[in-house]
Enzyme design. Structure first.
Site, mmCIF file in Angstrom:
data_model
loop_
_atom_site.group_PDB
_atom_site.id
_atom_site.type_symbol
_atom_site.label_atom_id
_atom_site.label_comp_id
_atom_site.label_asym_id
_atom_site.label_seq_id
_atom_site.Cartn_x
_atom_site.Cartn_y
_atom_site.Cartn_z
ATOM 1 N N ASN A 1 13.999 11.664 17.120
ATOM 2 C CA ASN A 1 15.276 11.421 17.803
ATOM 3 C C ASN A 1 15.455 12.391 18.970
ATOM 4 O O ASN A 1 15.024 13.544 18.926
ATOM 5 C CB ASN A 1 16.467 11.450 16.840
ATOM 6 N N CYS B 1 17.492 7.050 18.918
ATOM 7 C CA CYS B 1 16.958 7.259 17.566
ATOM 8 C C CYS B 1 15.430 7.304 17.610
ATOM 9 O O CYS B 1 14.796 6.703 18.494
ATOM 10 C CB CYS B 1 17.366 6.126 16.635
ATOM 11 N N GLU C 1 13.312 5.772 15.785
ATOM 12 C CA GLU C 1 12.711 4.438 15.669
ATOM 13 C C GLU C 1 12.516 3.809 17.041
ATOM 14 O O GLU C 1 11.458 3.270 17.360
ATOM 15 C CB GLU C 1 13.613 3.511 14.834
ATOM 16 N N CYS D 1 18.924 0.085 15.579
ATOM 17 C CA CYS D 1 17.461 0.107 15.361
ATOM 18 C C CYS D 1 17.010 -1.098 14.535
ATOM 19 O O CYS D 1 15.918 -1.625 14.767
ATOM 20 C CB CYS D 1 17.037 1.419 14.707
HETATM 21 N N1 THU Z 1 18.973 8.875 13.795
HETATM 22 C C1 THU Z 1 17.686 8.424 13.939
HETATM 23 O O1 THU Z 1 16.932 8.923 14.790
HETATM 24 N N2 THU Z 1 17.277 7.431 13.138
HETATM 25 C C2 THU Z 1 17.986 6.910 12.095
HETATM 26 O O2 THU Z 1 17.489 6.057 11.376
HETATM 27 C C3 THU Z 1 19.357 7.380 11.842
HETATM 28 C C4 THU Z 1 19.919 8.298 12.866
HETATM 29 C C5 THU Z 1 19.410 10.034 14.604
HETATM 30 C C6 THU Z 1 20.369 9.753 15.712
HETATM 31 C C7 THU Z 1 21.026 11.122 15.860
HETATM 32 O O3 THU Z 1 20.212 11.936 16.684
HETATM 33 C C8 THU Z 1 21.006 11.709 14.469
HETATM 34 O O4 THU Z 1 20.033 10.973 13.758
HETATM 35 C C9 THU Z 1 22.330 11.655 13.744
HETATM 36 O O5 THU Z 1 22.874 10.397 13.795
#
Ligand code: THU
Length: 136
Positions: free
Chosen positions: A44, A55, A57, A91
């Site tokens: 992320n 994110c 993903e 995502c």
């Molecule tokens: N986040 C992800 O990268 N993937 C997920 O599946 C859930 C959330 C990140 C976004 C943000 O940087 C942090 O987690 C908190 O929401």
């Protein structure tokens, strides 16, 4: 645990160390495998303008697509939370573009629990390209 699964999880743990998450302190790493057997990772990337955060993903999906890959077979998602975290709604929609049958493998660095899902069960009745092309 199947060997690819183990491999995807260990690569996701490795890339999670590069997560840029100074605001949430919630670190996520992913490693996906495409239909042709190639692997792509992502973490992320947060931003002081919170809504601009990407994110893990979507970082990995973007890298796969930029390499000419379009089918996603599996994705391992590792987070710094106490329990496995599942992909957010945005995502799920982005994953749906590249395969409703994608296997989602979720785990956390703090526990040994692994939860597995099929994307179509996490996002049933998703909006997809068939609606758009049917409208032309
Ligand atoms: N986040 C992800 O990268 N993937 C997920 O599946 C859930 C959330 C990140 C976004 C943000 O940087 C942090 O987690 C908190 O929401």
């Amino acid at each position: 645990m199947a060997s690819t699964e183990k491999d995807l999880i260990s690569k996701a743990i490795k890339v999670m160390k590069n997560a840029y998450a100074p605001y949430s302190k919630f670190h996520v790493g992913v490693c996906l495998e495409t239909e042709s057997g190639k692997q792509f990772t992502g973490c992320n990337v947060e931003n002081s303008s919170y809504g601009a955060t990407i994110c893990a993903e979507r970082v990995a999906i973007g890298a796969a697509v930029a390499s000419g890959e379009k089918g996603i077979k599996k994705i391992a998602i590792v987070s710094s939370s106490d329990r496995p975290c599942t992909p957010c709604g945005i995502c799920r929609q982005v994953l749906a573009e590249f395969g409703p049958d994608t296997e989602i493998i979720c785990t956390s660095v703090k526990g040994k629990k692994i939860e597995k899902f099929l994307l179509k069960n996490l996002l049933p009745h998703s909006f997809d390209k068939s609606f758009v092309s049917g409208n032309r």
